[in-house]
Design an enzyme around this catalytic site. Structure first.
Site, PDB file in Angstrom:
ATOM      1  N   ASN A  59       0.832  -1.202   0.000  1.00 41.52           N
ATOM      2  CA  ASN A  59       0.000   0.000   0.000  1.00 41.52           C
ATOM      3  C   ASN A  59       0.866   1.250   0.000  1.00 41.52           C
ATOM      4  O   ASN A  59       1.986   1.251   0.527  1.00 41.52           O
ATOM      5  CB  ASN A  59      -0.920   0.004   1.229  1.00 41.52           C
ATOM      6  CG  ASN A  59      -1.823  -1.212   1.264  1.00 41.52           C
ATOM      7  OD1 ASN A  59      -2.099  -1.808   0.222  1.00 41.52           O
ATOM      8  ND2 ASN A  59      -2.251  -1.617   2.441  1.00 41.52           N
ATOM      9  N   HIS A  96       6.021  -0.550  -2.709  1.00 39.68           N
ATOM     10  CA  HIS A  96       5.475   0.084  -3.917  1.00 39.68           C
ATOM     11  C   HIS A  96       5.435   1.604  -3.815  1.00 39.68           C
ATOM     12  O   HIS A  96       4.749   2.248  -4.607  1.00 39.68           O
ATOM     13  CB  HIS A  96       4.073  -0.470  -4.215  1.00 39.68           C
ATOM     14  CG  HIS A  96       4.099  -1.886  -4.701  1.00 39.68           C
ATOM     15  ND1 HIS A  96       2.994  -2.695  -4.716  1.00 39.68           N
ATOM     16  CD2 HIS A  96       5.117  -2.634  -5.187  1.00 39.68           C
ATOM     17  CE1 HIS A  96       3.321  -3.877  -5.198  1.00 39.68           C
ATOM     18  NE2 HIS A  96       4.597  -3.878  -5.490  1.00 39.68           N
ATOM     19  N   CYS A 128      12.170  13.639  -7.377  1.00 39.85           N
ATOM     20  CA  CYS A 128      12.822  14.359  -8.480  1.00 39.85           C
ATOM     21  C   CYS A 128      13.219  13.340  -9.547  1.00 39.85           C
ATOM     22  O   CYS A 128      13.924  12.371  -9.239  1.00 39.85           O
ATOM     23  CB  CYS A 128      14.070  15.086  -7.969  1.00 39.85           C
ATOM     24  SG  CYS A 128      15.055  15.789  -9.311  1.00 39.85           S
TER      25      CYS A 128
HETATM   26  C1  BV8 Z   1       8.377  -5.654 -11.666  1.00 39.35           C
HETATM   27  C2  BV8 Z   1       1.636   1.216  -6.972  1.00 39.35           C
HETATM   28  C3  BV8 Z   1      10.427  -6.056 -12.754  1.00 39.35           C
HETATM   29  C4  BV8 Z   1       0.675   1.879  -7.897  1.00 39.35           C
HETATM   30  C5  BV8 Z   1       1.432  -1.070  -7.611  1.00 39.35           C
HETATM   31  C6  BV8 Z   1       3.003 -11.597 -15.903  1.00 39.35           C
HETATM   32  C7  BV8 Z   1       3.204 -12.498 -14.884  1.00 39.35           C
HETATM   33  C8  BV8 Z   1       3.844 -12.131 -13.700  1.00 39.35           C
HETATM   34  C9  BV8 Z   1       4.273 -10.813 -13.524  1.00 39.35           C
HETATM   35  C10 BV8 Z   1       4.046  -9.923 -14.528  1.00 39.35           C
HETATM   36  C11 BV8 Z   1       3.423 -10.300 -15.713  1.00 39.35           C
HETATM   37  N1  BV8 Z   1       3.349  -9.200 -16.500  1.00 39.35           N
HETATM   38  C12 BV8 Z   1       3.915  -8.145 -15.841  1.00 39.35           C
HETATM   39  C13 BV8 Z   1       4.340  -8.583 -14.665  1.00 39.35           C
HETATM   40  C14 BV8 Z   1       5.010  -7.826 -13.623  1.00 39.35           C
HETATM   41  C15 BV8 Z   1       4.016  -6.919 -12.891  1.00 39.35           C
HETATM   42  C16 BV8 Z   1       2.779  -7.667 -12.455  1.00 39.35           C
HETATM   43  O1  BV8 Z   1       2.831  -8.397 -11.481  1.00 39.35           O
HETATM   44  N2  BV8 Z   1       1.680  -7.455 -13.176  1.00 39.35           N
HETATM   45  C17 BV8 Z   1       0.438  -8.118 -12.813  1.00 39.35           C
HETATM   46  C18 BV8 Z   1      -0.730  -7.201 -13.164  1.00 39.35           C
HETATM   47  C19 BV8 Z   1       0.370  -9.441 -13.580  1.00 39.35           C
HETATM   48  N3  BV8 Z   1       4.728  -6.439 -11.747  1.00 39.35           N
HETATM   49  C20 BV8 Z   1       5.486  -5.326 -11.856  1.00 39.35           C
HETATM   50  O2  BV8 Z   1       5.544  -4.657 -12.854  1.00 39.35           O
HETATM   51  C21 BV8 Z   1       6.318  -4.985 -10.642  1.00 39.35           C
HETATM   52  N4  BV8 Z   1       7.651  -4.722 -11.061  1.00 39.35           N
HETATM   53  O3  BV8 Z   1       7.990  -6.773 -11.890  1.00 39.35           O
HETATM   54  O4  BV8 Z   1       9.597  -5.180 -12.013  1.00 39.35           O
HETATM   55  C22 BV8 Z   1      11.686  -5.348 -13.031  1.00 39.35           C
HETATM   56  C23 BV8 Z   1      12.843  -6.100 -13.023  1.00 39.35           C
HETATM   57  C24 BV8 Z   1      14.044  -5.461 -13.293  1.00 39.35           C
HETATM   58  C25 BV8 Z   1      14.049  -4.081 -13.544  1.00 39.35           C
HETATM   59  C26 BV8 Z   1      12.878  -3.345 -13.541  1.00 39.35           C
HETATM   60  C27 BV8 Z   1      11.671  -3.980 -13.286  1.00 39.35           C
HETATM   61  C28 BV8 Z   1       5.828  -3.714  -9.967  1.00 39.35           C
HETATM   62  C29 BV8 Z   1       4.432  -3.921  -9.446  1.00 39.35           C
HETATM   63  C30 BV8 Z   1       4.028  -2.693  -8.636  1.00 39.35           C
HETATM   64  C31 BV8 Z   1       2.873  -1.981  -9.324  1.00 39.35           C
HETATM   65  N5  BV8 Z   1       2.406  -0.923  -8.445  1.00 39.35           N
HETATM   66  N6  BV8 Z   1       1.099  -0.104  -6.762  1.00 39.35           N
HETATM   67  C32 BV8 Z   1      -0.422   2.462  -7.100  1.00 39.35           C
HETATM   68  O5  BV8 Z   1      -0.619   2.083  -5.942  1.00 39.35           O
HETATM   69  O6  BV8 Z   1      -1.093   3.334  -7.672  1.00 39.35           O
HETATM   70  S1  BV8 Z   1       0.613  -2.531  -7.526  1.00 39.35           S
HETATM   71  C33 BV8 Z   1      -0.914  -2.209  -6.884  1.00 39.35           C
HETATM   72  O7  BV8 Z   1      -1.761  -3.265  -7.235  1.00 39.35           O
HETATM   73  C34 BV8 Z   1      -0.906  -2.213  -5.388  1.00 39.35           C
HETATM   74  O8  BV8 Z   1       0.211  -1.625  -4.817  1.00 39.35           O
HETATM   75  C35 BV8 Z   1      -1.017  -3.672  -5.054  1.00 39.35           C
HETATM   76  O9  BV8 Z   1       0.235  -4.244  -4.965  1.00 39.35           O
HETATM   77  C36 BV8 Z   1      -1.713  -4.199  -6.265  1.00 39.35           C
HETATM   78  C37 BV8 Z   1      -3.107  -4.500  -5.880  1.00 39.35           C
HETATM   79  O10 BV8 Z   1      -3.002  -5.647  -5.079  1.00 39.35           O
HETATM   80  P1  BV8 Z   1      -3.690  -5.727  -3.661  1.00 39.35           P
HETATM   81  O11 BV8 Z   1      -2.997  -4.838  -2.708  1.00 39.35           O
HETATM   82  O12 BV8 Z   1      -3.705  -7.161  -3.373  1.00 39.35           O
HETATM   83  O13 BV8 Z   1      -5.147  -5.128  -3.856  1.00 39.35           O
HETATM   84  P2  BV8 Z   1      -6.377  -5.820  -4.580  1.00 39.35           P
HETATM   85  O14 BV8 Z   1      -7.433  -4.788  -4.733  1.00 39.35           O
HETATM   86  O15 BV8 Z   1      -5.879  -6.555  -5.789  1.00 39.35           O
HETATM   87  O16 BV8 Z   1      -6.866  -6.943  -3.558  1.00 39.35           O
HETATM   88  C38 BV8 Z   1      -7.419  -6.567  -2.315  1.00 39.35           C
HETATM   89  C39 BV8 Z   1      -7.627  -7.860  -1.544  1.00 39.35           C
HETATM   90  O17 BV8 Z   1      -8.107  -7.539  -0.249  1.00 39.35           O
HETATM   91  C40 BV8 Z   1      -8.658  -8.791  -2.168  1.00 39.35           C
HETATM   92  O18 BV8 Z   1      -8.150 -10.119  -2.158  1.00 39.35           O
HETATM   93  C41 BV8 Z   1      -9.885  -8.683  -1.243  1.00 39.35           C
HETATM   94  O19 BV8 Z   1     -10.588  -9.901  -1.143  1.00 39.35           O
HETATM   95  C42 BV8 Z   1      -9.222  -8.354   0.061  1.00 39.35           C
HETATM   96  N7  BV8 Z   1     -10.036  -7.561   0.987  1.00 39.35           N
HETATM   97  C43 BV8 Z   1     -10.880  -6.535   0.684  1.00 39.35           C
HETATM   98  N8  BV8 Z   1     -11.393  -6.019   1.832  1.00 39.35           N
HETATM   99  C44 BV8 Z   1     -10.845  -6.730   2.862  1.00 39.35           C
HETATM  100  C45 BV8 Z   1      -9.984  -7.711   2.329  1.00 39.35           C
HETATM  101  N9  BV8 Z   1      -9.301  -8.582   3.104  1.00 39.35           N
HETATM  102  C46 BV8 Z   1      -9.465  -8.472   4.439  1.00 39.35           C
HETATM  103  N10 BV8 Z   1     -10.263  -7.557   5.025  1.00 39.35           N
HETATM  104  C47 BV8 Z   1     -10.974  -6.678   4.274  1.00 39.35           C
HETATM  105  N11 BV8 Z   1     -11.774  -5.776   4.885  1.00 39.35           N
END
Ligand code: BV8
Length: 244
Positions: free
Chosen positions: A92, A109, A117
């Site tokens: 987060n 993240h 900058c």
């Molecule tokens: C990288 C900042 C390499 C932005 C974020 C194919 C396969 C595997 C990986 C990849 C692929 N294609 C691309 C990739 C890599 C990519 C990726 O994983 N893509 C996904 C879409 C497939 N990852 C990246 O690009 C990462 N970097 O790999 O770099 C590299 C190597 C060398 C050199 C350079 C680079 C970077 C990823 C970071 C992206 N930025 N955030 C912003 O915040 O605006 S990610 C963003 O989405 C969030 O930070 C968070 O991480 C993610 C969302 O996930 P969650 O936090 O889990 O939130 P979500 O809504 O999904 O789920 C909420 C959960 O809570 C649910 O399960 C729900 O049931 C539950 N819930 C709800 N309410 C409650 C609850 N649980 C309990 N109590 C409640 N009350």
């Protein structure tokens, strides 16, 4: 009982604090997919759109409608009372863990409260929304600050520290994360590989659910305080149901 605890939090831990999760937003913002807006390409393509996306989330974070919930406070209590090592790794970008008192915390993240900058990579506390006049003070001419956020395709922060902690941990707890974004979604595999107990707290059974040894279904604000009390009482997680 446990000596080294690693906790991974996602948007779900902040849901009860009034911050929408990514999936709740259906991944859409102003008719743009989150992945399009949260990328370097999206920023280069439409800097004002991306600035509006982060400025509006920054403003909501500082509104009266958002404050830490019992799950945030419970993790801070665990850090203060636990006599072993603990690290909270959060995906987060809000500051609710800090406001609740957590200090052993890693924002992998980035942080909504900071701008960066683009030239020196120096970070600045955000005092106003992003825009052409919100610039660094380290360059001449001053550079327009970008969000201090890890976008898709960018390397998350603290990965060496994270891998060290996962290699040593004997308890790994994922709270409120869908397990859809890597590398965070793969941390449970590393914890399992190193023999840790792996526990998940989620409303549902998300993508990587089968990788966890124990799953507690429900709201983080209900489950995490009890889980923390059980850990501090020396109980083995999963040996008995959580008494809510
Ligand atoms: C990288 C900042 C390499 C932005 C974020 C194919 C396969 C595997 C990986 C990849 C692929 N294609 C691309 C990739 C890599 C990519 C990726 O994983 N893509 C996904 C879409 C497939 N990852 C990246 O690009 C990462 N970097 O790999 O770099 C590299 C190597 C060398 C050199 C350079 C680079 C970077 C990823 C970071 C992206 N930025 N955030 C912003 O915040 O605006 S990610 C963003 O989405 C969030 O930070 C968070 O991480 C993610 C969302 O996930 P969650 O936090 O889990 O939130 P979500 O809504 O999904 O789920 C909420 C959960 O809570 C649910 O399960 C729900 O049931 C539950 N819930 C709800 N309410 C409650 C609850 N649980 C309990 N109590 C409640 N009350």
């Amino acid at each position: 009982m446990y000596r080294n605890i690693v906790i991974l939090t996602g948007a779900g831990i902040s849901a009860e604090s009034g911050i929408k999760t990514f999936r709740d937003q259906n991944g859409l913002w102003e008719q743009h997919s989150i992945e399009d807006v949260a990328t370097p390409e999206g920023y280069a393509n439409d800097i004002e759109l991306v600035e509006r996306f982060y400025s509006s989330r920054w403003q909501q974070l500082h509104s009266d409608e958002v404050s830490p919930n019992p799950a945030h406070y419970a993790l801070a209590k665990l850090e203060q009372a636990f006599d072993g090592n603990i690290l909270v790794i959060t995906q987060n970008v809000d500051d609710l863990h800090e406001r609740a008192g957590s200090r052993r915390l890693l924002h992998m993240h980035g942080e909504l409260n900071k701008g960066r900058c683009p030239k020196s990579l120096q970070t600045f506390i955000l005092r106003e929304p992003f825009g052409p006049d919100n610039c660094c003070t380290c360059c001449i001419p001053a550079k327009r600050l970008r969000p201090h956020i890890v976008w898709f395709g960018e390397m998350p922060f603290g990965m060496d520290r994270i891998h060290d902690a996962l290699d040593r941990c004997d308890l790994f707890i994922a709270i409120g994360t869908s397990g859809t974004v890597y590398p965070a979604a793969g941390f449970v595999d590393s914890a399992n590989h190193h023999g840790a107990q792996t526990v998940e707290v989620n409303l549902l059974e998300p993508d990587r659910h089968s990788q966890f040894q124990y799953h507690f279904t429900g709201k983080a604000g209900d489950i995490v305080p009890q889980l923390v009390d059980d850990i501090l009482d020396g109980k083995v997680i999963g040996s008995e149901p959580i008494a809510l």
